[in-house]
Design a protein around this motif. Structure first.
Motif, PDB file in Angstrom:
ATOM      1  N   PHE A  77      23.581  29.621  80.789  1.00 26.86           N
ATOM      2  CA  PHE A  77      23.475  28.333  81.466  1.00 26.86           C
ATOM      3  C   PHE A  77      22.927  28.462  82.878  1.00 26.86           C
ATOM      4  CE2 PHE A  77      26.787  27.893  78.266  1.00 26.86           C
ATOM      5  CZ  PHE A  77      26.375  26.748  77.599  1.00 26.86           C
ATOM      6  N   ASP A  78      22.819  29.682  83.405  1.00 31.30           N
ATOM      7  CA  ASP A  78      22.330  29.864  84.773  1.00 31.30           C
ATOM      8  C   ASP A  78      20.865  30.263  84.828  1.00 31.30           C
ATOM      9  OD1 ASP A  78      22.695  32.296  83.597  1.00 31.30           O
ATOM     10  OD2 ASP A  78      23.699  33.245  85.316  1.00 31.30           O
ATOM     11  N   LEU A  79      20.133  30.108  83.737  1.00 29.45           N
ATOM     12  CA  LEU A  79      18.719  30.472  83.741  1.00 29.45           C
ATOM     13  C   LEU A  79      17.902  29.562  84.650  1.00 29.45           C
ATOM     14  CD1 LEU A  79      18.067  31.376  79.990  1.00 29.45           C
ATOM     15  CD2 LEU A  79      18.061  32.926  81.950  1.00 29.45           C
ATOM     16  N   GLY A  80      18.286  28.299  84.729  1.00 29.23           N
ATOM     17  CA  GLY A  80      17.575  27.398  85.633  1.00 29.23           C
ATOM     18  C   GLY A  80      17.754  27.799  87.091  1.00 29.23           C
ATOM     19  N   GLN A  81      18.980  28.168  87.457  1.00 22.66           N
ATOM     20  CA  GLN A  81      19.230  28.650  88.812  1.00 22.66           C
ATOM     21  C   GLN A  81      18.515  29.960  89.072  1.00 22.66           C
ATOM     22  OE1 GLN A  81      20.907  26.953  91.130  1.00 22.66           O
ATOM     23  NE2 GLN A  81      20.466  28.548  92.652  1.00 22.66           N
ATOM     24  N   TRP A  82      18.412  30.787  88.041  1.00 24.85           N
ATOM     25  CA  TRP A  82      17.702  32.065  88.159  1.00 24.85           C
ATOM     26  C   TRP A  82      16.230  31.844  88.494  1.00 24.85           C
ATOM     27  CZ3 TRP A  82      17.398  37.227  88.443  1.00 24.85           C
ATOM     28  CH2 TRP A  82      16.299  37.881  87.889  1.00 24.85           C
ATOM     29  N   LEU A  83      15.580  30.919  87.792  1.00 28.32           N
ATOM     30  CA  LEU A  83      14.163  30.658  88.040  1.00 28.32           C
ATOM     31  C   LEU A  83      13.937  30.058  89.421  1.00 28.32           C
ATOM     32  CD1 LEU A  83      13.106  29.215  84.557  1.00 28.32           C
ATOM     33  CD2 LEU A  83      12.715  31.515  85.447  1.00 28.32           C
ATOM     34  N   SER A  84      14.816  29.165  89.829  1.00 30.40           N
ATOM     35  CA  SER A  84      14.651  28.556  91.153  1.00 30.40           C
ATOM     36  C   SER A  84      14.881  29.562  92.272  1.00 30.40           C
ATOM     37  CB  SER A  84      15.606  27.373  91.299  1.00 30.40           C
ATOM     38  OG  SER A  84      16.961  27.800  91.200  1.00 30.40           O
ATOM     39  N   ASP A  85      15.821  30.499  92.090  1.00 29.98           N
ATOM     40  CA  ASP A  85      16.064  31.511  93.121  1.00 29.98           C
ATOM     41  C   ASP A  85      14.921  32.512  93.198  1.00 29.98           C
ATOM     42  OD1 ASP A  85      18.427  30.347  93.812  1.00 29.98           O
ATOM     43  OD2 ASP A  85      19.705  31.746  92.705  1.00 29.98           O
ATOM     44  N   VAL A  86      14.306  32.825  92.061  1.00 30.38           N
ATOM     45  CA  VAL A  86      13.152  33.727  92.091  1.00 30.38           C
ATOM     46  C   VAL A  86      11.998  33.093  92.866  1.00 30.38           C
ATOM     47  CG1 VAL A  86      11.374  34.796  90.646  1.00 30.38           C
ATOM     48  CG2 VAL A  86      13.762  34.977  89.995  1.00 30.38           C
ATOM     49  N   GLU A  87      11.787  31.802  92.685  1.00 31.20           N
ATOM     50  CA  GLU A  87      10.712  31.134  93.401  1.00 31.20           C
ATOM     51  C   GLU A  87      11.056  30.912  94.873  1.00 31.20           C
ATOM     52  OE1 GLU A  87       7.813  30.647  92.277  1.00 31.20           O
ATOM     53  OE2 GLU A  87       8.247  31.227  90.218  1.00 31.20           O
ATOM     54  N   GLU A  88      12.329  30.732  95.174  1.00 34.23           N
ATOM     55  CA  GLU A  88      12.723  30.464  96.555  1.00 34.23           C
ATOM     56  C   GLU A  88      12.768  31.740  97.392  1.00 34.23           C
ATOM     57  OE1 GLU A  88      16.533  28.679  99.076  1.00 34.23           O
ATOM     58  OE2 GLU A  88      16.507  28.624  96.870  1.00 34.23           O
ATOM     59  N   HIS A  89      13.456  32.776  96.884  1.00 29.61           N
ATOM     60  CA  HIS A  89      13.647  34.003  97.666  1.00 29.61           C
ATOM     61  C   HIS A  89      12.552  35.041  97.414  1.00 29.61           C
ATOM     62  CE1 HIS A  89      17.584  32.528  98.861  1.00 29.61           C
ATOM     63  NE2 HIS A  89      17.881  32.311  97.584  1.00 29.61           N
ATOM     64  N   LYS A  90      11.954  35.017  96.219  1.00 30.43           N
ATOM     65  CA  LYS A  90      10.824  35.882  95.861  1.00 30.43           C
ATOM     66  C   LYS A  90      11.189  37.364  95.723  1.00 30.43           C
ATOM     67  CE  LYS A  90       7.253  32.929  97.886  1.00 30.43           C
ATOM     68  NZ  LYS A  90       8.182  31.805  98.139  1.00 30.43           N
ATOM     69  N   ALA A  91      12.334  37.778  96.191  1.00 32.43           N
ATOM     70  CA  ALA A  91      12.808  39.158  96.031  1.00 32.43           C
ATOM     71  C   ALA A  91      14.312  39.109  95.860  1.00 32.43           C
ATOM     72  CB  ALA A  91      12.432  40.024  97.233  1.00 32.43           C
ATOM     73  N   LEU A  92      14.799  39.585  94.700  1.00 31.59           N
ATOM     74  CA  LEU A  92      16.215  39.503  94.376  1.00 31.59           C
ATOM     75  C   LEU A  92      16.761  40.889  94.058  1.00 31.59           C
ATOM     76  CD1 LEU A  92      16.337  36.370  92.026  1.00 31.59           C
ATOM     77  CD2 LEU A  92      16.822  36.464  94.470  1.00 31.59           C
ATOM     78  N   ALA A  93      18.012  41.084  94.416  1.00 29.40           N
ATOM     79  CA  ALA A  93      18.768  42.267  94.009  1.00 29.40           C
ATOM     80  C   ALA A  93      19.727  41.832  92.910  1.00 29.40           C
ATOM     81  CB  ALA A  93      19.533  42.852  95.190  1.00 29.40           C
ATOM     82  N   ILE A  94      19.642  42.451  91.747  1.00 28.66           N
ATOM     83  CA  ILE A  94      20.463  42.054  90.610  1.00 28.66           C
ATOM     84  C   ILE A  94      21.506  43.132  90.343  1.00 28.66           C
ATOM     85  CG2 ILE A  94      18.596  40.691  89.596  1.00 28.66           C
ATOM     86  CD1 ILE A  94      18.187  42.940  87.574  1.00 28.66           C
ATOM     87  N   TYR A  95      22.609  42.683  89.741  1.00 30.35           N
ATOM     88  CA  TYR A  95      23.711  43.564  89.360  1.00 30.35           C
ATOM     89  C   TYR A  95      24.041  43.258  87.909  1.00 30.35           C
ATOM     90  CZ  TYR A  95      24.037  44.153  94.392  1.00 30.35           C
ATOM     91  OH  TYR A  95      23.740  44.417  95.709  1.00 30.35           O
ATOM     92  N   THR A  96      23.929  44.253  87.060  1.00 30.48           N
ATOM     93  CA  THR A  96      24.025  44.065  85.622  1.00 30.48           C
ATOM     94  C   THR A  96      25.280  44.747  85.082  1.00 30.48           C
ATOM     95  OG1 THR A  96      22.702  46.061  85.207  1.00 30.48           O
ATOM     96  CG2 THR A  96      21.522  43.969  85.415  1.00 30.48           C
ATOM     97  N   PRO A  97      25.803  44.290  83.937  1.00 31.06           N
ATOM     98  CA  PRO A  97      26.925  45.004  83.305  1.00 31.06           C
ATOM     99  C   PRO A  97      26.528  46.420  82.896  1.00 31.06           C
ATOM    100  CG  PRO A  97      26.723  42.784  82.426  1.00 31.06           C
ATOM    101  CD  PRO A  97      25.502  43.018  83.268  1.00 31.06           C
ATOM    102  N   HIS A  98      27.513  47.306  82.820  1.00 33.95           N
ATOM    103  CA  HIS A  98      27.242  48.702  82.516  1.00 33.95           C
ATOM    104  C   HIS A  98      26.657  48.890  81.116  1.00 33.95           C
ATOM    105  CE1 HIS A  98      29.092  50.607  86.061  1.00 33.95           C
ATOM    106  NE2 HIS A  98      29.897  49.563  86.056  1.00 33.95           N
ATOM    107  N   GLU A  99      27.058  48.033  80.168  1.00 33.94           N
ATOM    108  CA  GLU A  99      26.573  48.218  78.804  1.00 33.94           C
ATOM    109  C   GLU A  99      25.116  47.852  78.644  1.00 33.94           C
ATOM    110  OE1 GLU A  99      28.971  44.328  78.980  1.00 33.94           O
ATOM    111  OE2 GLU A  99      29.102  46.388  79.726  1.00 33.94           O
TER     112      GLU A  99
END
Length: 228
Positions: A77-99
């Motif tokens: 459900f957060d894919l829309g926020q993901w796309l808007s943040d990529v366009e707004e900040h242009k550089a993101l640091a992500i943190y993913t689950p270990h699996e």
């Protein structure tokens, strides 16, 4: 997060109980029941004649959303926020689950938007500024018998920007294992979209229980981190 709302276990009324409440993740309350040594010994002796040993304590879980019932692992459900943040900040640091595997849904959504990808590993990347934006030398392995050779490669980002099709929206530089990079290297990656406007940077800077992201400028120390 469990789908069940709560699990209640009975408590023997004859025991003198002292309860402590501990807060756990996902808005859960866990009641721990402290029982004296004598009472525990009596419970152990009576356990032979009882049908089943009773668990002492209560678990109350709250904050369950609709994603727990319709497949929140598949529907993000957060894919829309993901796309808007990529366009707004242009550089993101992500943190993913270990699996692993969760970041694939977010990268696929960027592909649907028209982005092309440059996948790199931070280990062995060298100086990011030289590798991505300048002509840089590469020394192949010589195994101790051949003379040391030096080959020159074009800038990785500029080379791929020139090769993009006309309908491409941009280039995403996706860097795995970015947690090994220094602070100055992360700062350059955060400033790279300002040097190359069609470039977006995604850096995997660590792991977390769920997929989350932050502006890379905050992680690199270029801006003040806002306390939530």
């Amino acid at each position: 997060m469990a789908a069940a709302a709560c699990l209640n276990y009975g408590t023997p009324a004859s025991l003198k109980l002292h309860q402590k409440q501990l807060k756990t993740g996902n808005n859960c309350m866990f009641d721990i029941t402290m029982v004296g040594k004598r009472s525990m010994m009596m419970m152990g002796m009576r356990g032979r004649h009882c049908k089943a040993n009773k668990r002492v304590g209560t678990v109350r879980c709250g904050g369950i959303g609709i994603g727990d019932f319709i497949g929140g692992d598949l529907v993000k459900f957060d894919l829309g926020q993901w796309l808007s943040d990529v366009e707004e900040h242009k550089a993101l640091a992500i943190y993913t689950p270990h699996e692993g595997g969760y970041e694939g849904r977010y990268s696929t959504r960027l592909r649907y938007q028209g982005y092309y990808f440059l996948d790199l590993s931070a280990r062995g990347l060298g100086d990011p500024e030289t590798t991505l934006t300048k002509i840089h030398p590469v020394c192949p392995a010589h195994l101790g018998k051949q003379p040391i050779a030096r080959w020159y490669f074009p800038p990785e980002v500029d080379y791929r920007l020139d090769a993009l099709p006309p309908d491409a929206k941009g280039l995403v530089v996706w860097i795995i294992e970015a947690k090994v990079l220094s602070k100055s290297e992360l700062q350059f990656l955060a400033l790279l979209p300002s040097l190359r406007p069609k470039v977006r940077v995604i850096a995997e800077c660590g792991n977390w229980r769920k997929f989350m992201w932050k502006p890379l400028k905050e992680i690199a120390g270029l801006t003040e981190i806002k306390e939530v």
